[in-house]
Scaffold this motif. Sequence first.
Motif, PDB file in Angstrom:
ATOM      1  N   PRO A 123      58.958  79.058  14.182  1.00 58.78           N
ATOM      2  CA  PRO A 123      57.657  79.375  14.781  1.00 58.78           C
ATOM      3  C   PRO A 123      57.778  79.418  16.303  1.00 58.78           C
ATOM      4  O   PRO A 123      58.508  78.633  16.905  1.00 58.78           O
ATOM      5  N   VAL A 124      57.047  80.349  16.898  1.00 58.97           N
ATOM      6  CA  VAL A 124      57.161  80.522  18.340  1.00 58.97           C
ATOM      7  C   VAL A 124      56.736  79.269  19.087  1.00 58.97           C
ATOM      8  O   VAL A 124      57.302  78.927  20.137  1.00 58.97           O
ATOM      9  N   ALA A 125      55.758  78.537  18.564  1.00 67.66           N
ATOM     10  CA  ALA A 125      55.327  77.301  19.228  1.00 67.66           C
ATOM     11  C   ALA A 125      56.468  76.291  19.276  1.00 67.66           C
ATOM     12  O   ALA A 125      56.670  75.607  20.278  1.00 67.66           O
ATOM     13  N   GLN A 126      57.229  76.212  18.188  1.00 69.62           N
ATOM     14  CA  GLN A 126      58.374  75.301  18.156  1.00 69.62           C
ATOM     15  C   GLN A 126      59.426  75.723  19.163  1.00 69.62           C
ATOM     16  O   GLN A 126      60.018  74.887  19.857  1.00 69.62           O
ATOM     17  N   ARG A 127      59.639  77.045  19.284  1.00 69.73           N
ATOM     18  CA  ARG A 127      60.623  77.527  20.248  1.00 69.73           C
ATOM     19  C   ARG A 127      60.187  77.241  21.684  1.00 69.73           C
ATOM     20  O   ARG A 127      61.011  76.936  22.548  1.00 69.73           O
ATOM     21  N   VAL A 128      58.881  77.339  21.929  1.00 69.49           N
ATOM     22  CA  VAL A 128      58.364  77.009  23.262  1.00 69.49           C
ATOM     23  C   VAL A 128      58.625  75.544  23.588  1.00 69.49           C
ATOM     24  O   VAL A 128      59.127  75.211  24.670  1.00 69.49           O
ATOM     25  N   ILE A 129      58.299  74.661  22.652  1.00 62.15           N
ATOM     26  CA  ILE A 129      58.472  73.224  22.874  1.00 62.15           C
ATOM     27  C   ILE A 129      59.940  72.890  23.103  1.00 62.15           C
ATOM     28  O   ILE A 129      60.299  72.165  24.041  1.00 62.15           O
ATOM     29  N   GLU A 130      60.820  73.419  22.251  1.00 64.10           N
ATOM     30  CA  GLU A 130      62.241  73.096  22.370  1.00 64.10           C
ATOM     31  C   GLU A 130      62.847  73.678  23.637  1.00 64.10           C
ATOM     32  O   GLU A 130      63.670  73.028  24.302  1.00 64.10           O
ATOM     33  N   ALA A 131      62.449  74.905  23.989  1.00 64.35           N
ATOM     34  CA  ALA A 131      62.979  75.515  25.215  1.00 64.35           C
ATOM     35  C   ALA A 131      62.532  74.742  26.449  1.00 64.35           C
ATOM     36  O   ALA A 131      63.312  74.521  27.384  1.00 64.35           O
ATOM     37  N   ALA A 132      61.261  74.333  26.469  1.00 67.11           N
ATOM     38  CA  ALA A 132      60.756  73.559  27.608  1.00 67.11           C
ATOM     39  C   ALA A 132      61.430  72.197  27.689  1.00 67.11           C
ATOM     40  O   ALA A 132      61.774  71.726  28.785  1.00 67.11           O
ATOM     41  N   ARG A 133      61.653  71.571  26.532  1.00 69.34           N
ATOM     42  CA  ARG A 133      62.309  70.263  26.528  1.00 69.34           C
ATOM     43  C   ARG A 133      63.739  70.373  27.044  1.00 69.34           C
ATOM     44  O   ARG A 133      64.189  69.534  27.831  1.00 69.34           O
ATOM     45  N   GLU A 134      64.467  71.397  26.604  1.00 71.88           N
ATOM     46  CA  GLU A 134      65.855  71.571  27.042  1.00 71.88           C
ATOM     47  C   GLU A 134      65.957  71.767  28.544  1.00 71.88           C
ATOM     48  O   GLU A 134      66.945  71.366  29.174  1.00 71.88           O
TER      49      GLU A 134
END
Length: 378
Positions: free
Chosen positions: A224-235
């Motif tokens: 899900p795009v929301a998950q990708r946003v969260i993980e990308a921001a965290r990284e």
Amino acid sequence: MSDNVSKPSESVMTPANIITMVRICLVPVFVAAIISPWPEWIGFAELDVWKAWIAAAIFVVISCTDWLDGYLARKRNEVTDFGKFMDPLADKILVTAALLVLIELGAIPSWVVLIIVAREFIVSGVRMVAASKGEVIAASWYGKFKTVFQMVAIVLFVVKESPAFGDSSSGFYMALYVLSWAVMGVALVLTVVSMVDYISKARHLIGFKPKGSPAGSAVEDERPVAQRVIEAARERGLRVATAESCTGGLIAATLTDVPGASEVVWGGVVSYANEVKQESLGVSAETLASCGAVSEQTACEMAKGARASLGVDVTVAVTGIAGPGGAVEGKPVGTVWIAVSSQAGEDACLHHFDGDRDAVRRQTVDAALEAMLSTILR
């Protein structure tokens, strides 16, 4: 519920559009002023020395009308589809005509014009693809500065051809020659950079994956795009936030549905009312009055204001007409502006979504998260 919007002009013959058409009609006047022997025709051959200066003055006047028609359209709330089409076209006609004249005079080589014209063809092609998919790619400051530097360079090259400066061995001529090419060099760099920036914004429309996503990775695409946003921001150690109008907090809710979202999601502002846009997000009253709540300017100011007030790295803002009511001439139901703000500045994109109220809001959430992800991955 939809945003409060100002009704745009329904007439094509607005003062702004008339000025745009006059600008196009004056282009042949500029061309004739610089290449024709008009001083001899009128019996004032002594003016031939100043012919280039007169042509440059005409070019400057024509160029200034570009600012004037834009100001009038916004001030009088008379932004029309005809004006949106003709205004950039008028600029391209003026610049292209001037460059072709300079080639004829031997003032600049043809490769300079090739770069500038090729960029316009490429960007126009990307625009057509975006329009066919109901999107508008907003121009960046690169493109705006590109136009300014191109026009300044043209004026310098035009006056450089004036016999008033003497032959090419004079010191003043050499200084003007160097200055002309320096400004043109900056213009060419901005021409290429603005083209790359434009293609980058539209890469999802022309077959390229969002920047930073591994090619051919099905797992990445299926998340899900929301998950990708969260993980990308965290990284990347980034904090994100939202500024929402027509979605009423759905973007923030979608982000916070992801486990671990609290590490990167700092908050959000729901700003249905224009008063909230002003007081909580710093949107100016002038912007709301001249451009309306559903506009590129308002979306950008919402995103910028949220980033400043919440102290985050990346924000996404949405403002649009979800329906079923609220549509006006030029802004039907489904019209949504999405803007993202980061340290690099603000980018905005216009969308036209189909379906009922729920469908428009769902599509807005998805597009907003994709825009945020694209900015994070840059």
